[in-house]
Design an enzyme around this catalytic site. Sequence first.
Site, PDB file in Angstrom:
ATOM      1  CB  ILE A   1       4.675  -9.505 -10.902  1.00  0.00           C
ATOM      2  CG1 ILE A   1       5.522  -8.706  -9.894  1.00  0.00           C
ATOM      3  CG2 ILE A   1       4.606  -8.802 -12.250  1.00  0.00           C
ATOM      4  CD1 ILE A   1       4.898  -7.397  -9.393  1.00  0.00           C
TER       5      ILE A   1
ATOM      6  CD  GLU B   1      -5.088  -2.921 -11.278  1.00  0.00           C
ATOM      7  OE1 GLU B   1      -5.410  -1.770 -11.569  1.00  0.00           O
ATOM      8  OE2 GLU B   1      -4.963  -3.843 -12.103  1.00  0.00           O
TER       9      GLU B   1
ATOM     10  CD  GLU C   1      -8.776  -1.935   4.024  1.00  0.00           C
ATOM     11  OE1 GLU C   1      -8.136  -2.407   3.059  1.00  0.00           O
ATOM     12  OE2 GLU C   1      -9.776  -2.504   4.510  1.00  0.00           O
TER      13      GLU C   1
ATOM     14  CB  SER D   1      -0.911   0.006   1.235  1.00  0.00           C
ATOM     15  OG  SER D   1      -1.878  -1.019   1.104  1.00  0.00           O
TER      16      SER D   1
HETATM   17  N1  CAA Z   1      -2.320  10.785 -10.711  1.00  0.00           N
HETATM   18  C1  CAA Z   1      -1.219  11.583 -10.840  1.00  0.00           C
HETATM   19  N2  CAA Z   1      -0.440  11.936  -9.796  1.00  0.00           N
HETATM   20  C2  CAA Z   1      -0.795  11.475  -8.582  1.00  0.00           C
HETATM   21  C3  CAA Z   1      -1.910  10.645  -8.373  1.00  0.00           C
HETATM   22  C4  CAA Z   1      -2.696  10.305  -9.505  1.00  0.00           C
HETATM   23  N3  CAA Z   1      -3.762   9.529  -9.376  1.00  0.00           N
HETATM   24  N4  CAA Z   1      -1.997  10.328  -7.069  1.00  0.00           N
HETATM   25  C5  CAA Z   1      -0.977  10.952  -6.451  1.00  0.00           C
HETATM   26  N5  CAA Z   1      -0.261  11.639  -7.370  1.00  0.00           N
HETATM   27  C6  CAA Z   1       0.909  12.482  -7.108  1.00  0.00           C
HETATM   28  C7  CAA Z   1       0.556  13.586  -6.131  1.00  0.00           C
HETATM   29  O1  CAA Z   1       0.044  14.729  -6.795  1.00  0.00           O
HETATM   30  C8  CAA Z   1       1.891  13.871  -5.477  1.00  0.00           C
HETATM   31  O2  CAA Z   1       2.618  14.712  -6.358  1.00  0.00           O
HETATM   32  P1  CAA Z   1       3.730  15.792  -5.852  1.00  0.00           P
HETATM   33  O3  CAA Z   1       4.977  15.017  -5.621  1.00  0.00           O
HETATM   34  O4  CAA Z   1       3.872  16.737  -7.005  1.00  0.00           O
HETATM   35  O5  CAA Z   1       3.196  16.414  -4.613  1.00  0.00           O
HETATM   36  C9  CAA Z   1       2.544  12.506  -5.461  1.00  0.00           C
HETATM   37  O6  CAA Z   1       1.908  11.708  -6.454  1.00  0.00           O
HETATM   38  C10 CAA Z   1       2.461  11.810  -4.131  1.00  0.00           C
HETATM   39  O7  CAA Z   1       1.095  11.718  -3.780  1.00  0.00           O
HETATM   40  P2  CAA Z   1       0.630  11.306  -2.302  1.00  0.00           P
HETATM   41  O8  CAA Z   1       1.288  12.243  -1.335  1.00  0.00           O
HETATM   42  O9  CAA Z   1      -0.841  11.209  -2.299  1.00  0.00           O
HETATM   43  O10 CAA Z   1       1.348   9.882  -2.157  1.00  0.00           O
HETATM   44  P3  CAA Z   1       1.375   8.832  -0.964  1.00  0.00           P
HETATM   45  O11 CAA Z   1       2.756   8.331  -0.801  1.00  0.00           O
HETATM   46  O12 CAA Z   1       0.673   9.391   0.217  1.00  0.00           O
HETATM   47  O13 CAA Z   1       0.556   7.584  -1.563  1.00  0.00           O
HETATM   48  C11 CAA Z   1      -1.374   6.287  -2.133  1.00  0.00           C
HETATM   49  C12 CAA Z   1      -0.693   7.680  -2.041  1.00  0.00           C
HETATM   50  C13 CAA Z   1      -2.718   6.597  -2.744  1.00  0.00           C
HETATM   51  C14 CAA Z   1      -1.542   5.604  -0.792  1.00  0.00           C
HETATM   52  C15 CAA Z   1      -0.539   5.380  -3.093  1.00  0.00           C
HETATM   53  O14 CAA Z   1       0.675   4.985  -2.495  1.00  0.00           O
HETATM   54  C16 CAA Z   1      -1.292   4.155  -3.546  1.00  0.00           C
HETATM   55  O15 CAA Z   1      -2.130   4.214  -4.435  1.00  0.00           O
HETATM   56  N6  CAA Z   1      -0.996   2.969  -2.923  1.00  0.00           N
HETATM   57  C17 CAA Z   1      -1.565   1.720  -3.355  1.00  0.00           C
HETATM   58  C18 CAA Z   1      -0.652   1.073  -4.354  1.00  0.00           C
HETATM   59  C19 CAA Z   1      -1.397   0.118  -5.242  1.00  0.00           C
HETATM   60  O16 CAA Z   1      -2.503   0.355  -5.696  1.00  0.00           O
HETATM   61  N7  CAA Z   1      -0.722  -0.977  -5.570  1.00  0.00           N
HETATM   62  C20 CAA Z   1      -1.261  -1.911  -6.488  1.00  0.00           C
HETATM   63  C21 CAA Z   1      -0.162  -2.687  -7.134  1.00  0.00           C
HETATM   64  S1  CAA Z   1      -0.473  -3.104  -8.786  1.00  0.00           S
HETATM   65  C22 CAA Z   1      -1.456  -4.469  -8.787  1.00  0.00           C
HETATM   66  O17 CAA Z   1      -2.088  -4.795  -7.822  1.00  0.00           O
HETATM   67  C23 CAA Z   1      -1.515  -5.157 -10.103  1.00  0.00           C
HETATM   68  C24 CAA Z   1      -2.187  -6.494 -10.080  1.00  0.00           C
HETATM   69  O18 CAA Z   1      -1.828  -7.407  -9.389  1.00  0.00           O
HETATM   70  C25 CAA Z   1      -3.272  -6.738 -11.017  1.00  0.00           C
END
Ligand code: CAA
Length: 380
Positions: free
Chosen positions: A157, A363, A367, A132
Amino acid sequence: MDVQLTEEQRQVRDLCRQFAESELRPNARRWDAEHHFPREAVAKLAEMGLLGVAVPAEWGGAGMDNVSYAVAMEEISRGCAGTGVIMSVNNSLYCDPVLKFGTDAQRKEFLTPFARGEKLGAFALTEPMSGSDAAEMRTTARRRGDVYVLDGSKNYITNGPQADVILVFAMTDREKRHRGISAFLVPTDVKGFTRGKPDEKVGIRASGSCTVFFEGCEIPERYRLGQEGDGFKIAMATLDGGRIGIGAQALGIARAALEEAVAYSKERKAFGQAIAQFQAIQFMLADMATELDAARLLVLRAAALKDQGVRHTAESAMAKLFASEMCERVTSKALQIHGGLGYMKECDVERHWRDSRITEIYEGTSEIQRMVISASVLKD
Ligand code: CAA
């Protein structure tokens, strides 16, 4: 937003429905039991243009819109949820970022054969110690002349065991935290790249996943996607699209379960009548159908916003959150309606119930979706 599908979108839906009915549903239970990657079905998805649905024709795709993609994902996942995720990873997590952030040279090499389905792509963000909290990754990419040297590992992956190229996120400058992450297109035949054994999963067992390892893996600079430091934003923007695909996958799984529950409730008799005559069952079916439709509207709204080029971060998170939790409830009720039979391997609803669970995790967990949504609500 128009809630009616266009003629073209209906055609995509009907074509995918037919294909799922004839080629996926009859095999899904066996593929699940054998943990079998359905190469034959994936080849047919490629022929149908379903591995690059929203990629323009000039880059080997079907040139359709994201609503068509969501509709197709629901139908394919209704037939086999494992096949659904193979499709969604190649479309949303691989082709989409290469299209959006790649140069023309990168699109030629790394998009066209993948959108055509000649090759398969994967996306590697998650690591053993950072799921996360994606910005906490340990994998590094150190620059040495005109190459980057990748070291580290990524796990869970999807498409990992089969992928020809993986979009890998790695730290190029740890001091900068998320702004020090970069994205790389890593061909899986490169020296220093290895895969672990395929994961043994609870559900979506037709799709393969594994851990991948990078040990002194040299990647030319021209394989970096976007600029150095753009990786985190590329990953987040990509997941905005990916979450639509997973929301649509959840619709397909839930619809399969609802259809089976309806059919069974009409045929199963108890206390002298079909169980569908009992209000307890009718109310369950009513709730299942209502939630499923509500989730579909959220998924289609997020897809329509993506088509309009409007930022859809919160809408995608809402769609994925609601659709995945709906899917868990609907498949669980479908199993309940089937009684003891529902708990048996001979009954498809037990598979739908197992398949549903991952939609609340990958994805971005539920939470994480709530974090993304609440950030948008509080900002507004
Ligand atoms: N689009 C563009 N930019 C974005 C964005 C978005 N949706 N969300 C955040 N950003 C940018 C922010 O604007 C910020 O930019 P600056 O550096 O210019 O300020 C930067 O990214 C950091 O944003 P946050 O401070 O919000 O970042 P964070 O570290 O607090 O994390 C989070 C945010 C939403 C928790 C993120 O870490 C997240 O989504 N975590 C979950 C990861 C995930 O979904 N993993 C899935 C793995 S893939 C998978 O599952 C594939 C599979 O098996 C099928």
